[in-house]
Structure formats: C-alpha cells, structure tokens
Design a protein around this motif. Sequence first.
Motif, PDB file in Angstrom:
ATOM      1  N   ASP A  60      -5.408   8.906  11.208  1.00  0.00           N
ATOM      2  CA  ASP A  60      -4.885   7.439  11.363  1.00  0.00           C
ATOM      3  C   ASP A  60      -3.414   7.422  10.865  1.00  0.00           C
ATOM      4  N   GLY A  61      -2.847   8.662  10.344  1.00  0.00           N
ATOM      5  CA  GLY A  61      -1.577   8.809   9.960  1.00  0.00           C
ATOM      6  C   GLY A  61      -1.357   8.423   8.541  1.00  0.00           C
ATOM      7  N   THR A  62      -2.321   8.099   7.605  1.00  0.00           N
ATOM      8  CA  THR A  62      -2.271   8.075   6.149  1.00  0.00           C
ATOM      9  C   THR A  62      -1.956   9.458   5.668  1.00  0.00           C
ATOM     10  N   LEU A  63      -1.273   9.519   4.537  1.00  0.00           N
ATOM     11  CA  LEU A  63      -0.808  10.728   3.824  1.00  0.00           C
ATOM     12  C   LEU A  63      -1.347  10.427   2.428  1.00  0.00           C
ATOM     13  N   TYR A  64      -1.957  11.499   1.879  1.00  0.00           N
ATOM     14  CA  TYR A  64      -2.223  11.307   0.497  1.00  0.00           C
ATOM     15  C   TYR A  64      -1.403  12.384  -0.136  1.00  0.00           C
ATOM     16  N   VAL A  65      -0.868  12.096  -1.398  1.00  0.00           N
ATOM     17  CA  VAL A  65       0.075  12.962  -2.048  1.00  0.00           C
ATOM     18  C   VAL A  65      -0.216  13.163  -3.524  1.00  0.00           C
ATOM     19  N   LEU A  66       0.133  14.084  -4.083  1.00  0.00           N
ATOM     20  CA  LEU A  66      -0.129  14.342  -5.657  1.00  0.00           C
ATOM     21  C   LEU A  66       1.154  14.252  -6.180  1.00  0.00           C
ATOM     22  N   TYR A  67       1.145  13.751  -7.418  1.00  0.00           N
ATOM     23  CA  TYR A  67       2.325  13.569  -8.049  1.00  0.00           C
ATOM     24  C   TYR A  67       2.177  13.866  -9.523  1.00  0.00           C
ATOM     25  N   ALA A  68       2.972  14.596 -10.164  1.00  0.00           N
ATOM     26  CA  ALA A  68       2.689  15.111 -11.468  1.00  0.00           C
ATOM     27  C   ALA A  68       4.013  14.627 -12.247  1.00  0.00           C
ATOM     28  N   THR A  69       4.065  13.868 -13.345  1.00  0.00           N
ATOM     29  CA  THR A  69       4.995  13.527 -14.261  1.00  0.00           C
ATOM     30  C   THR A  69       4.975  13.720 -15.763  1.00  0.00           C
ATOM     31  N   GLY A  70       3.885  13.838 -16.310  1.00  0.00           N
ATOM     32  CA  GLY A  70       3.663  13.757 -17.366  1.00  0.00           C
ATOM     33  C   GLY A  70       3.577  12.577 -18.184  1.00  0.00           C
ATOM     34  N   THR A  71       3.439  11.561 -17.537  1.00  0.00           N
ATOM     35  CA  THR A  71       3.347  10.182 -17.723  1.00  0.00           C
ATOM     36  C   THR A  71       1.825   9.341 -17.521  1.00  0.00           C
ATOM     37  N   ALA A  72       1.311   8.829 -17.820  1.00  0.00           N
ATOM     38  CA  ALA A  72       0.041   7.938 -17.579  1.00  0.00           C
ATOM     39  C   ALA A  72       0.387   6.871 -16.474  1.00  0.00           C
ATOM     40  N   ASP A  73       1.459   6.454 -16.334  1.00  0.00           N
ATOM     41  CA  ASP A  73       1.457   5.377 -15.372  1.00  0.00           C
ATOM     42  C   ASP A  73       1.662   5.726 -13.970  1.00  0.00           C
ATOM     43  N   LEU A  74       2.149   7.236 -13.860  1.00  0.00           N
ATOM     44  CA  LEU A  74       2.565   7.667 -12.568  1.00  0.00           C
ATOM     45  C   LEU A  74       1.904   8.993 -11.827  1.00  0.00           C
ATOM     46  N   THR A  75       1.209   9.833 -13.030  1.00  0.00           N
ATOM     47  CA  THR A  75       0.558  11.037 -12.500  1.00  0.00           C
ATOM     48  C   THR A  75      -0.686  10.510 -11.769  1.00  0.00           C
ATOM     49  N   GLY A  76      -0.782  11.165 -10.725  1.00  0.00           N
ATOM     50  CA  GLY A  76      -2.228  11.256  -9.868  1.00  0.00           C
ATOM     51  C   GLY A  76      -2.109  11.133  -8.430  1.00  0.00           C
ATOM     52  N   LEU A  77      -3.048  10.239  -7.556  1.00  0.00           N
ATOM     53  CA  LEU A  77      -3.148  10.652  -6.088  1.00  0.00           C
ATOM     54  C   LEU A  77      -2.317   9.270  -5.773  1.00  0.00           C
ATOM     55  N   TRP A  78      -1.391   9.623  -4.674  1.00  0.00           N
ATOM     56  CA  TRP A  78      -0.742   8.503  -4.078  1.00  0.00           C
ATOM     57  C   TRP A  78      -1.127   8.295  -2.785  1.00  0.00           C
ATOM     58  N   ARG A  79      -1.148   7.358  -2.013  1.00  0.00           N
ATOM     59  CA  ARG A  79      -1.544   6.993  -0.579  1.00  0.00           C
ATOM     60  C   ARG A  79      -0.328   6.487   0.223  1.00  0.00           C
ATOM     61  N   ILE A  80       0.090   7.006   1.290  1.00  0.00           N
ATOM     62  CA  ILE A  80       1.343   6.427   1.921  1.00  0.00           C
ATOM     63  C   ILE A  80       0.856   6.179   3.455  1.00  0.00           C
ATOM     64  N   ARG A  81       0.762   4.796   3.781  1.00  0.00           N
ATOM     65  CA  ARG A  81       0.311   4.257   5.048  1.00  0.00           C
ATOM     66  C   ARG A  81       1.704   3.955   5.711  1.00  0.00           C
ATOM     67  N   PRO A  82       1.642   4.221   7.075  1.00  0.00           N
ATOM     68  CA  PRO A  82       2.826   3.994   7.898  1.00  0.00           C
ATOM     69  C   PRO A  82       3.115   2.546   7.787  1.00  0.00           C
ATOM     70  N   GLY A  83       4.590   2.306   7.287  1.00  0.00           N
ATOM     71  CA  GLY A  83       4.985   0.944   7.053  1.00  0.00           C
ATOM     72  C   GLY A  83       4.815   0.154   5.825  1.00  0.00           C
ATOM     73  N   HIS A  84       4.213   1.149   4.848  1.00  0.00           N
ATOM     74  CA  HIS A  84       3.829   0.391   3.871  1.00  0.00           C
ATOM     75  C   HIS A  84       4.390   1.318   2.671  1.00  0.00           C
ATOM     76  N   ALA A  85       4.760   0.683   1.419  1.00  0.00           N
ATOM     77  CA  ALA A  85       5.136   1.246   0.254  1.00  0.00           C
ATOM     78  C   ALA A  85       4.114   2.314  -0.434  1.00  0.00           C
ATOM     79  N   PRO A  86       4.544   3.605  -1.190  1.00  0.00           N
ATOM     80  CA  PRO A  86       3.748   4.249  -1.564  1.00  0.00           C
ATOM     81  C   PRO A  86       2.624   3.585  -2.711  1.00  0.00           C
TER      82      PRO A  86
END
Length: 329
Positions: A120-146
């Motif tokens: 359906d065009g949804t993207l799943y992306v991993l992000y590593a930052t060394g911080t608890a508030d951002l490190t993890g799995l992100w979803r990006i849907r068309p027309g929506h913010a990550p």
Amino acid sequence: MSQRSTRITVSAVVTAATALAATVLTGAGPAGATPPAAKPLSDVRIATHFDLNAGQMPENVALLPDGTADVTFAGARQVAQISPRGTTRVLATLPAPADGGTGTPVLGFPLTTGIVRTSDGTLYVLYATGTADLTGLWRIRPGHAPQRIAALPADGLPNGLALDPRSNRLYITDSALGTVWTVPTSGGTPTPWSTDPALAPIDFLGANGAKVHDGALWVTNLDRGTLLRIPILPGNRAGAPQVRASGLVGIDDFTFTGHGDRTLAALNGPDQVVRIEPDGTHTVLLDAADGLQNPTSIALHGHQVDVFSAAYTTKTDPNLLRARLDDHR
C-alpha cells in the motif's frame, strides 16, 4: 548538527572502519572465494551520483514494482526515492536528536538504516540516534508525517529490517547488541527474537542485513563475515542459526537472485559485490574498478541489479551502480 559537524563525525568513524578493514584485507584472501574471472554481469555503469556533503550516503533500499527505489540516506537522516532514470526526490527527514546524535552507539552520528515497503506504499524505516526518544522503528505513510511506532534501546544500533508478509511481522537486526527484534507492522513493544552469539559483534558491527526467505530469516554478520539462516519455527520462534557462508569480509546487505538460495551480497570494506552459492562458495562480480564505493545494499528488478554505495570510508562519490545480470538463476 551542521553539515560540517556531520562530515567531521562521519570522517572520524569511517577512518577507524577503514583501518579495521585494511587489517583484515592485508592477510590471505577470504576462504571460499574464487577469482573474479567470469563475471555474469554486463552493461555495468554508474547511473546516479549522490551528494556526500549533504549526507546522501545510501544505506538500504526497498524497490517498487516499476524499479523505483526508496532508499535511506544515512548521514542526512532522510528517506528518498530514486526514479528508474536516476532522479532523486526526498520523501522525509527524521527529526534530529537534541545532542546531535553524538551518543549513537559505535558510529557517533544519527543515521537512518533499514527500510521495507508494503504493497500500500507504507514505508518502515529504522533510525538510530543514541537517544530514547527517537531510536526505533518509524512508519512513513503517503501524505503523512513520519511516526515512530516502536521504541528500541538507545544503546543499540538498529540496522537491518525484514518483512514477513505472511505474518505481517518485521524483524530488526541490532548491530551493537547482537540481537534480532520482532514487532508487528502495527507497531508496539519489540520483543527479542534471537540473541544467539552468532549475531554478536566482535569489535565493530555484528548482525546487519536481513531478509525473510523460504521459511527463515537470513542475516549477515559484518564483523564475522558470515551469512546466517535462522529458521522461523511455529509460534514465531527462532531456530538455531545456521552458517550458510563465511569468509565474507565486511558483508553488509544482500538479495536473493531467484527461487533458490543463491544471493548477491555487498562487501562494504573491500568494495566488492559477490555472488554466494547455496554451498557457501562465493565469486567476486564487481569491485572498486567498477566504481563501487563501500557498497551497502543491493536490489534486483528483473535482470537489473542496483548496487548502492555509501562511501563511508572512501569518502568519494556515493553512487548507484547498475548492471544486467545475465546468469539469472
């Protein structure tokens, strides 16, 4: 963090990685390798050049049916789309950590890593930052913010991402913690799926690339130079990892060439693409002379092979190399 600071941080990290790769490569050639004589590739060319100063270091790729590539730009914290003609369009930029990401394990800079795409065009992306508030799995849907849909440990380095469409589960390799996590595509709290010692790093990065194939999760280990097959057992339990190939210095991500277990794999430090046979032997198909600059990931669209190079250690010309795979078995 400014682009100049990012370049300085990346430079310091990749210099160490270069030294590590050089130490390994000065010895005898990797066991099981065959000379790069017969190359089943034709029409080898650099299709697209990326901007290193802007952090456009392609780390991972997910293909659309028409051959368009969605990629993560590690140093830019971005997800971008590369058209079949090579045009680059940024889809999303993930938020920068408050400390600039200097606490990111192993690497010291925030980076987008694994990516998969659903029908359906949804993207799943991993992000590593060394911080608890951002490190993890992100979803990006068309027309929506990550949106972050699953938090992962701040002291880990989520790297490879694989989707099992039968169960709608995602598998996440952690290169720092030597763990495979699993979480449904709906998000939630990830659970450790495998913590087998075969996934652990030695002194840099452990479990790396990941693909679901033929009832198993296949995972690479960069430090150990191995390709592993981990059976997916009933109840989504992990079986014991099986070493399917070894002697693959600096192996990153990979792709399967067809219905069997033959793969194409990117060897980051040696600047090579190899073909790995089901019996574990491998042949060098591409190298630095073809334009590889620390290749990170490979995608196959019909007979077209796309190889993405991040130039982490070469610090020259991150690019997309394209070739035709004539021996497509």
